[in-house]
Design a protein around this motif. Structure first.
Motif, PDB file in Angstrom:
ATOM      1  N   GLY A 290      34.729 -18.818  -0.173  1.00 43.18           N
ATOM      2  CA  GLY A 290      33.467 -18.309   0.352  1.00 43.18           C
ATOM      3  C   GLY A 290      32.478 -19.443   0.554  1.00 43.18           C
ATOM      4  O   GLY A 290      32.775 -20.608   0.265  1.00 43.18           O
ATOM      5  N   LYS A 291      31.312 -19.084   1.069  1.00 42.41           N
ATOM      6  CA  LYS A 291      30.281 -20.079   1.324  1.00 42.41           C
ATOM      7  C   LYS A 291      29.126 -19.856   0.364  1.00 42.41           C
ATOM      8  O   LYS A 291      28.765 -18.708   0.072  1.00 42.41           O
ATOM      9  CB  LYS A 291      29.768 -19.891   2.762  1.00 42.41           C
ATOM     10  N   ILE A 292      28.537 -20.930  -0.096  1.00 43.72           N
ATOM     11  CA  ILE A 292      27.380 -20.786  -0.977  1.00 43.72           C
ATOM     12  C   ILE A 292      26.175 -20.360  -0.144  1.00 43.72           C
ATOM     13  O   ILE A 292      25.798 -21.039   0.814  1.00 43.72           O
ATOM     14  CB  ILE A 292      27.098 -22.103  -1.713  1.00 43.72           C
ATOM     15  N   SER A 293      25.606 -19.224  -0.471  1.00 44.59           N
ATOM     16  CA  SER A 293      24.528 -18.700   0.368  1.00 44.59           C
ATOM     17  C   SER A 293      23.174 -18.743  -0.349  1.00 44.59           C
ATOM     18  O   SER A 293      22.144 -18.461   0.257  1.00 44.59           O
ATOM     19  CB  SER A 293      24.842 -17.267   0.785  1.00 44.59           C
ATOM     20  N   PHE A 294      23.188 -19.097  -1.627  1.00 42.30           N
ATOM     21  CA  PHE A 294      21.909 -19.143  -2.347  1.00 42.30           C
ATOM     22  C   PHE A 294      22.085 -19.961  -3.613  1.00 42.30           C
ATOM     23  O   PHE A 294      23.104 -19.839  -4.296  1.00 42.30           O
ATOM     24  CB  PHE A 294      21.450 -17.721  -2.695  1.00 42.30           C
ATOM     25  N   VAL A 295      21.133 -20.820  -3.891  1.00 42.83           N
ATOM     26  CA  VAL A 295      21.191 -21.614  -5.122  1.00 42.83           C
ATOM     27  C   VAL A 295      19.876 -21.440  -5.873  1.00 42.83           C
ATOM     28  O   VAL A 295      18.802 -21.538  -5.291  1.00 42.83           O
ATOM     29  CB  VAL A 295      21.393 -23.114  -4.810  1.00 42.83           C
ATOM     30  N   GLU A 296      19.976 -21.149  -7.151  1.00 42.29           N
ATOM     31  CA  GLU A 296      18.766 -21.012  -7.965  1.00 42.29           C
ATOM     32  C   GLU A 296      18.928 -21.892  -9.187  1.00 42.29           C
ATOM     33  O   GLU A 296      19.846 -21.702  -9.973  1.00 42.29           O
ATOM     34  CB  GLU A 296      18.603 -19.545  -8.384  1.00 42.29           C
ATOM     35  N   THR A 297      18.041 -22.865  -9.333  1.00 42.12           N
ATOM     36  CA  THR A 297      18.131 -23.766 -10.478  1.00 42.12           C
ATOM     37  C   THR A 297      17.371 -23.168 -11.649  1.00 42.12           C
ATOM     38  O   THR A 297      16.208 -22.787 -11.498  1.00 42.12           O
ATOM     39  CB  THR A 297      17.529 -25.129 -10.117  1.00 42.12           C
ATOM     40  N   GLY A 299      17.479 -24.760 -14.795  1.00 41.22           N
ATOM     41  CA  GLY A 299      17.362 -25.765 -15.843  1.00 41.22           C
ATOM     42  C   GLY A 299      18.699 -26.011 -16.496  1.00 41.22           C
ATOM     43  O   GLY A 299      19.440 -26.908 -16.118  1.00 41.22           O
ATOM     44  N   ARG A 300      18.997 -25.189 -17.512  1.00 37.90           N
ATOM     45  CA  ARG A 300      20.250 -25.348 -18.227  1.00 37.90           C
ATOM     46  C   ARG A 300      21.433 -24.943 -17.339  1.00 37.90           C
ATOM     47  O   ARG A 300      22.523 -25.467 -17.439  1.00 37.90           O
ATOM     48  CB  ARG A 300      20.218 -24.503 -19.489  1.00 37.90           C
ATOM     49  N   GLU A 301      21.171 -23.946 -16.495  1.00 39.49           N
ATOM     50  CA  GLU A 301      22.242 -23.423 -15.659  1.00 39.49           C
ATOM     51  C   GLU A 301      21.785 -23.334 -14.214  1.00 39.49           C
ATOM     52  O   GLU A 301      20.599 -23.332 -13.921  1.00 39.49           O
ATOM     53  CB  GLU A 301      22.634 -22.009 -16.130  1.00 39.49           C
ATOM     54  N   ASP A 302      22.772 -23.274 -13.321  1.00 39.33           N
ATOM     55  CA  ASP A 302      22.472 -23.008 -11.916  1.00 39.33           C
ATOM     56  C   ASP A 302      23.131 -21.700 -11.530  1.00 39.33           C
ATOM     57  O   ASP A 302      24.251 -21.402 -11.962  1.00 39.33           O
ATOM     58  CB  ASP A 302      23.025 -24.128 -11.027  1.00 39.33           C
ATOM     59  N   LEU A 303      22.425 -20.948 -10.730  1.00 34.09           N
ATOM     60  CA  LEU A 303      22.976 -19.675 -10.265  1.00 34.09           C
ATOM     61  C   LEU A 303      23.324 -19.810  -8.785  1.00 34.09           C
ATOM     62  O   LEU A 303      22.501 -20.233  -7.976  1.00 34.09           O
ATOM     63  CB  LEU A 303      21.946 -18.558 -10.469  1.00 34.09           C
ATOM     64  N   TYR A 304      24.565 -19.470  -8.453  1.00 34.52           N
ATOM     65  CA  TYR A 304      25.002 -19.551  -7.052  1.00 34.52           C
ATOM     66  C   TYR A 304      25.355 -18.169  -6.551  1.00 34.52           C
ATOM     67  O   TYR A 304      25.982 -17.380  -7.261  1.00 34.52           O
ATOM     68  CB  TYR A 304      26.245 -20.447  -6.928  1.00 34.52           C
ATOM     69  N   ASN A 305      24.990 -17.894  -5.311  1.00 30.99           N
ATOM     70  CA  ASN A 305      25.521 -16.720  -4.627  1.00 30.99           C
ATOM     71  C   ASN A 305      26.593 -17.206  -3.662  1.00 30.99           C
ATOM     72  O   ASN A 305      26.346 -18.108  -2.869  1.00 30.99           O
ATOM     73  CB  ASN A 305      24.438 -16.001  -3.823  1.00 30.99           C
ATOM     74  N   VAL A 306      27.766 -16.600  -3.739  1.00 32.81           N
ATOM     75  CA  VAL A 306      28.851 -16.991  -2.841  1.00 32.81           C
ATOM     76  C   VAL A 306      29.170 -15.818  -1.941  1.00 32.81           C
ATOM     77  O   VAL A 306      29.488 -14.724  -2.416  1.00 32.81           O
ATOM     78  CB  VAL A 306      30.094 -17.401  -3.654  1.00 32.81           C
ATOM     79  N   THR A 307      29.020 -16.027  -0.639  1.00 32.87           N
ATOM     80  CA  THR A 307      29.328 -14.963   0.314  1.00 32.87           C
ATOM     81  C   THR A 307      30.778 -15.106   0.778  1.00 32.87           C
ATOM     82  O   THR A 307      31.176 -16.166   1.270  1.00 32.87           O
ATOM     83  CB  THR A 307      28.384 -15.025   1.519  1.00 32.87           C
TER      84      THR A 307
END
Lengths: 349, 275
Positions: A290-297, A299-307
């Motif tokens: 899939g493609k990464i459609s959103f990144v939220e930093t 600090g300790r972790e990163d949140l990715y949305n994968v479409t």
């Protein structure tokens, strides 16, 4: 003291808000009533303390039937969302009010107020007025006032809703500490799953006036009965995929997901797959493109949305430092043992 | 530029607008203790002659002190009745769910808007029938009844600002509804109560029509009717300086009350304040 609510029914102007609800809170237990607004959790709380009357059912504190008793005779301590401190009295008088109503002598009142102030860590504030206190301090006073006459049950109505984030964290552990120290049976009403999970022994998750699931926090998180429960707990939330069982795999957009041994005999045809963000990522191998459609930093972790190729979105939470960019193509795997399978109408398989 | 200086145009405007009032007040006070030649503005001699009504019966309608006492009784009991009744009935209207609550709410509003003077004949007949015509008690009852809608409405506004949770918390703490009202709610509406007390007292103090029509005799006369007699009675020689002195005497308590309680009186327009 054990609290038993049986066949509890509540109607407002002919509209049934709660229908035949059963709830037992064990002695010394802290129970969370969790649910979205309008699910009847506050109604249940106000019925337990006697502000609302029951339209049907019974309520027992231990062996005592309190169904028809007025609030004053139920011996319930309540902490309200806005604390409801008496603005014209100082803190000492606020806490002493329940005792003064019982007409105890001054020496006893002073001793008890002193003890409870010690317990909630506010002895230096006794001479002040509520308006001079911070939100967290007011919260402590409200707790002290609710606890000072040693109620059978302590009810907390969204106690942390009016606090800022930092204080909320502090008061969460404080309320739990005080509850454990006093060993009081407590019910916490909240719409915040984090509060419910971090403070309580068990959670009753409510929806439309019914309890959907009642279990310990970790069990509710790992073993939800349906998509509503699975979606309510967890932050960032679980994501759902439509999938098809074929060739011994869940077939979905962007690839296949292995089926765990436990699920294999139970699934077939079209299902919904629930995957929590912590169980999707490169550490689980590959298989889903899939493609990464959103990144939220964070600090300790990163949140990715994968479409995925069929448009479905999966969330993944990763230790920070990977520095993936928007639009990058990834091929990640899913932890098959922790994938939750649901029927298309939401029930757990 | 200081804020005082910036406010200067407003202060100047207000001064010009209120100047006539100030001049009137000034001359009322001045004329009550001096004599002035006709046609002149400058007083020629100091005298206490115009205050003779304090020790002489100048009108043939009894002493001014009886009238003053009557006015105090009239205004005081009106205020007491209005406050006691408003305090309880406004609580009921604000908090309790009783039959026809909406009807009573609407009724209070309508009565509040009703012009008193249209009722005067009916009230006259009722008082006569009850044997309360030309008695202080009769006027007190009528005045209190007519003041009540305002009082109830104001007090309801104050009760409405008290959060429900405070009462619920009190009930949970084991207090009866009465104790909750008395110990927890009443202190919160206390600013409203004092404002209403002063207001209804002043309203009773300045009431003129009701005593004039319903208690015309000299036994039940109050200061407003006593004062009016200087103008109404043709047999008396009109002495405007005397009239001014009586007027000043009549207005003195009102001015004093306003000076002392002006902060509390502002509350009533604020619709309530917290703790």
């Amino acid at each position: 003291m054990q609290l038993r609510l049986k066949n509890f029914t509540k109607t407002f102007d002919g509209l049934t808000v709660i229908d035949n609800l059963d709830l037992t809170v064990e002695s010394g237990e802290m129970m969370a009533l969790l649910g979205p607004s309008g699910c009847g959790k506050s109604t249940t709380l106000f019925t337990i303390c006697g502000i609302h009357r029951m339209n049907g059912g019974t309520l027992h504190f231990g062996e005592r039937d309190v169904s028809d008793l007025p609030s004053q005779k139920r011996n319930v301590g309540v902490v309200f969302q806005n604390y409801a401190l008496y603005p014209h009295m100082n803190i000492r008088e606020n806490i002493a009010f329940p005792l003064r109503v019982q007409k105890l002598d001054t020496a006893t009142i002073n001793r008890k107020v002193g003890e409870i102030a010690e317990l909630v860590h506010i002895p230096e504030l006794l001479g002040r007025r509520p308006a001079q206190l911070s939100g967290g301090q007011q919260q402590r006073v409200a707790l002290a006032r609710a606890l000072v006459r040693q109620p059978d049950v302590l009810l907390l109505d969204e106690p942390l809703a009016n606090l800022d984030a930092k204080l909320r964290l502090e008061m969460r552990s404080e309320i739990r500490r005080i509850q454990l120290e006093t060993g009081i049976t407590a019910i916490l009403v909240t719409h915040d799953q984090v509060e419910a999970m971090s403070m309580c022994d068990r959670i009753a998750l409510m929806k439309d006036g019914k309890i959907v699931q009642l279990s310990a926090p970790d069990q509710m998180y790992n073993d939800p009965v349906d998509t509503f429960v699975a979606g309510f707990l967890g932050n960032p939330p679980i994501s759902y995929l439509d999938a098809n069982v074929a060739d011994g795999q869940f077939q979905t957009g962007g690839g296949g997901i292995a089926i765990s041994d436990a699920l294999k005999p139970k699934v077939s045809g079209q299902i919904q797959l629930g995957i929590r963000p912590e169980y999707f990522g490169p550490q689980f191998g590959s298989g889903l493109q899939g493609k990464i459609s959103f990144v939220e930093t964070q600090g300790r972790e990163d949140l990715y949305n994968v479409t995925l190729s069929n448009g479905a979105v999966l969330r993944s939470i990763q230790p920070s430092g990977r520095r993936l960019k928007l639009g990058e193509t990834v091929d990640w795997g899913v932890d098959a043992d922790h994938a939750l399978a649901f029927t298309t109408d939401g029930a757990r398989i | 530029m200081t804020s005082n200086f910036r406010a200067f145009p407003i202060v100047a405007l207000l001064t010009i607008l209120s100047l006539p009032l100030v001049v009137m007040y000034g001359f009322t006070i001045l004329d009550s203790v001096t004599d002035t030649e006709p046609g002149s503005l400058v007083p020629t001699e100091f005298t206490v002659h115009h205050w003779r009504f304090l020790w002489d019966d100048t009108t043939g309608r009894g002493s001014v002190w009886t009238a003053t006492l009557n006015t105090f009784i009239f205004a005081g009991s009106t205020a007491a009745i209005v406050c006691a009744t408003s305090l309880t009935s406004a609580y009921a209207l604000s908090r309790l769910n009783f039959p026809a609550r909406r009807f009573f709410l609407a009724g209070v509003i309508i009565l509040h808007a009703f012009p008193t003077i249209t009722l005067i004949i009916a009230i006259f007949l009722i008082l006569q029938f009850l044997g309360l015509f030309d008695t202080l008690i009769g006027v007190i009852m009528v005045k209190a009844a007519l003041e009540l809608p305002f009082g109830i409405w104001v007090m309801k506004g104050f009760y409405d600002t008290v959060p429900w949770e405070i009462e619920m918390a009190g009930v949970q703490d084991g207090a009866s509804r009465f104790i909750v009202w008395h110990k927890l709610v009443l202190p919160q509406v206390q600013p409203g109560l004092s404002a209403l007390l002063i207001f209804s007292f002043l309203s009773g103090w300045s009431e003129f029509i009701l005593p004039l029509v319903l208690a015309p005799g000299s036994d039940a006369q109050v200061l407003s009717t006593y004062l009016a007699y200087f103008l109404l009675d043709d047999s008396l020689e009109v002495d405007f300086n005397l009239f001014k002195s009586v007027g000043l005497f009549y207005a003195l308590p009102v001015i004093l009350i306003y000076l002392i309680f002006q902060k509390k009186l502002m509350n009533i327009y604020g619709g309530g304040s917290k703790g």
